[in-house]
Scaffold this motif. Structure first.
Motif, short mmCIF file in Angstrom:
data_model
loop_
_atom_site.label_atom_id
_atom_site.label_comp_id
_atom_site.label_asym_id
_atom_site.label_seq_id
_atom_site.Cartn_x
_atom_site.Cartn_y
_atom_site.Cartn_z
N LYS A 3 -29.92 21.74 -3.16
CA LYS A 3 -30.48 20.51 -3.72
C LYS A 3 -29.96 19.29 -2.99
CE LYS A 3 -27.17 20.27 -7.59
NZ LYS A 3 -26.61 21.60 -7.48
N TYR A 63 -33.30 15.13 -8.27
CA TYR A 63 -33.76 16.44 -7.79
C TYR A 63 -34.09 17.30 -9.01
CZ TYR A 63 -33.57 21.16 -5.82
OH TYR A 63 -33.87 22.46 -5.46
N GLU A 64 -35.22 17.98 -8.95
CA GLU A 64 -35.60 18.87 -10.06
C GLU A 64 -36.38 20.06 -9.54
OE1 GLU A 64 -37.78 18.64 -14.47
OE2 GLU A 64 -37.65 16.86 -13.18
N ASP A 65 -35.95 21.25 -9.93
CA ASP A 65 -36.74 22.45 -9.67
C ASP A 65 -36.90 23.19 -11.00
OD1 ASP A 65 -34.37 23.93 -10.10
OD2 ASP A 65 -33.94 24.08 -7.95
N GLU A 66 -37.35 24.42 -10.95
CA GLU A 66 -37.65 25.13 -12.19
C GLU A 66 -36.39 25.61 -12.91
OE1 GLU A 66 -40.27 28.09 -10.65
OE2 GLU A 66 -42.04 26.83 -10.84
N SER A 69 -31.90 20.27 -12.76
CA SER A 69 -32.21 18.90 -12.36
C SER A 69 -30.90 18.14 -12.23
CB SER A 69 -33.12 18.22 -13.40
OG SER A 69 -32.45 18.11 -14.65
N ASN A 221 -43.17 15.96 -3.84
CA ASN A 221 -43.47 17.14 -4.63
C ASN A 221 -43.73 18.31 -3.69
OD1 ASN A 221 -43.46 15.58 -7.05
ND2 ASN A 221 -45.50 14.86 -6.52
N THR A 223 -44.29 22.69 -3.32
CA THR A 223 -44.48 23.98 -3.95
C THR A 223 -44.55 25.06 -2.88
OG1 THR A 223 -45.78 25.22 -5.58
CG2 THR A 223 -47.00 23.97 -3.96
N LYS A 228 -41.32 25.40 -7.54
CA LYS A 228 -41.63 23.99 -7.31
C LYS A 228 -40.36 23.15 -7.23
CE LYS A 228 -46.08 24.24 -9.75
NZ LYS A 228 -46.88 23.68 -10.86
N THR A 229 -40.44 22.09 -6.45
CA THR A 229 -39.33 21.16 -6.31
C THR A 229 -39.87 19.74 -6.32
OG1 THR A 229 -38.07 22.73 -4.94
CG2 THR A 229 -37.42 20.42 -4.84
N ASP A 230 -39.21 18.86 -7.08
CA ASP A 230 -39.56 17.44 -7.10
C ASP A 230 -38.33 16.63 -6.70
OD1 ASP A 230 -42.06 18.11 -8.11
OD2 ASP A 230 -41.42 17.86 -10.19
#
Length: 260
Positions: A3, A63-66, A69, A221, A223, A228-230
């Motif tokens: 991350k 940072y955020e994924d499934e 965060s 964003n 995928t 997925k990653t934001d």
């Protein structure tokens, strides 16, 4: 660990297209009349190039994924076309640093006490996209990810934005969306349909300086089959042409990693 590296380069590759394709400046949605076809869109985009020698940015990053965060702060120092130093901090503690030059990439991260030194070749394979110094710099300052002057693009108008689409490679599709007033990039999409990968970069806010217009909010964003990653970057403090230092040294106890 990943991350921090993802935030460092603000690009991990790839997510579905969900954001609205609207031109946004300083939190105000543009209500301009539909633009007309313009054969000089690319030239006008590069007329907006930022004129600076150095750029200092202090940003908040999320940072955020499934699975997780995290909110951190990012300090970005750029000597135009020469070097970029990015520091990621959590609760005031430096968790990762990256030094990027046209010929080399180096980063280290604190959690696993590891570092990487090399060029863009291995890093590009690891991230899943062809990276070089110019693309990293372009992403941070709001210029088109690719040099649009070197490609051939189909131009259409989508939701009051000029859409420049490159589909000469069926395995790699690219689209760039520019507003019709200042010809600034509002959104970029890069996809690999066969591999179910997509990257979308949105610039939803900007600020005008004497040196030009700089984005102040970047949403990335991504995928891919793994998930997925934001990543969201918000520029809070910006200054141009100061005398900047670029302090970077890998702690001697850190272990070198090999990216394959």
């Amino acid at each position: 660990m990943k991350k921090y590296i993802a935030i460092l380069f603000a690009s991990v590759f790839m997510i579905s297209c969900k954001s609205k394709a609207v031109a946004v400046q300083n939190n105000t949605i543009a209500e301009a009349a539909p633009p007309k076809e313009d054969k000089k869109v690319v030239d006008k985009h590069y007329n907006n190039k930022l004129d600076f020698k150095t750029l200092y940015i202090k940003a908040s990053a999320r940072y955020e994924d499934e699975k997780q965060s995290q909110n951190v702060t990012a300090e970005i120092r750029i000597e135009k076309d020469k070097q970029i130093l990015i520091s990621i901090r959590f609760l005031g503690i430096t968790m990762a640093k990256a030094m990027i030059t046209p010929n080399a990439v180096s980063y280290y991260e604190k959690i696993n006490s590891t570092y990487y030194e090399g060029d863009f070749t291995s890093l590009s394979k690891w991230l899943g996209t062809d990276l070089d110094y110019s693309k990293v710099q372009n992403l941070l300052v709001g210029e088109a990810f690719d040099d649009l002057r070197k490609g051939k693009y189909t131009q259409t108008i989508v939701e009051n934005l000029f859409k420049l689409e490159d589909e000469k490679d069926a395995n790699l599709k690219k689209a760039f969306y520019l507003d019709s007033e200042k010809y600034l990039v509002q959104k970029e999409e890069i996809s690999q349909p066969a591999e179910n990968k997509m990257l979308q970069i949105n610039y939803s806010d900007s600020k005008v300086f004497d040196q030009g217009t700089l984005p102040t909010s970047i949403e990335i964003n991504a995928t891919q089959p793994k998930g997925k990653t934001d990543i969201n970057l918000n520029y809070n403090n910006i200054s141009f042409n100061e005398e900047l230092t670029f302090p970077y040294s890998v702690p001697s106890s850190y272990k070198k990693v090999i990216i394959k």
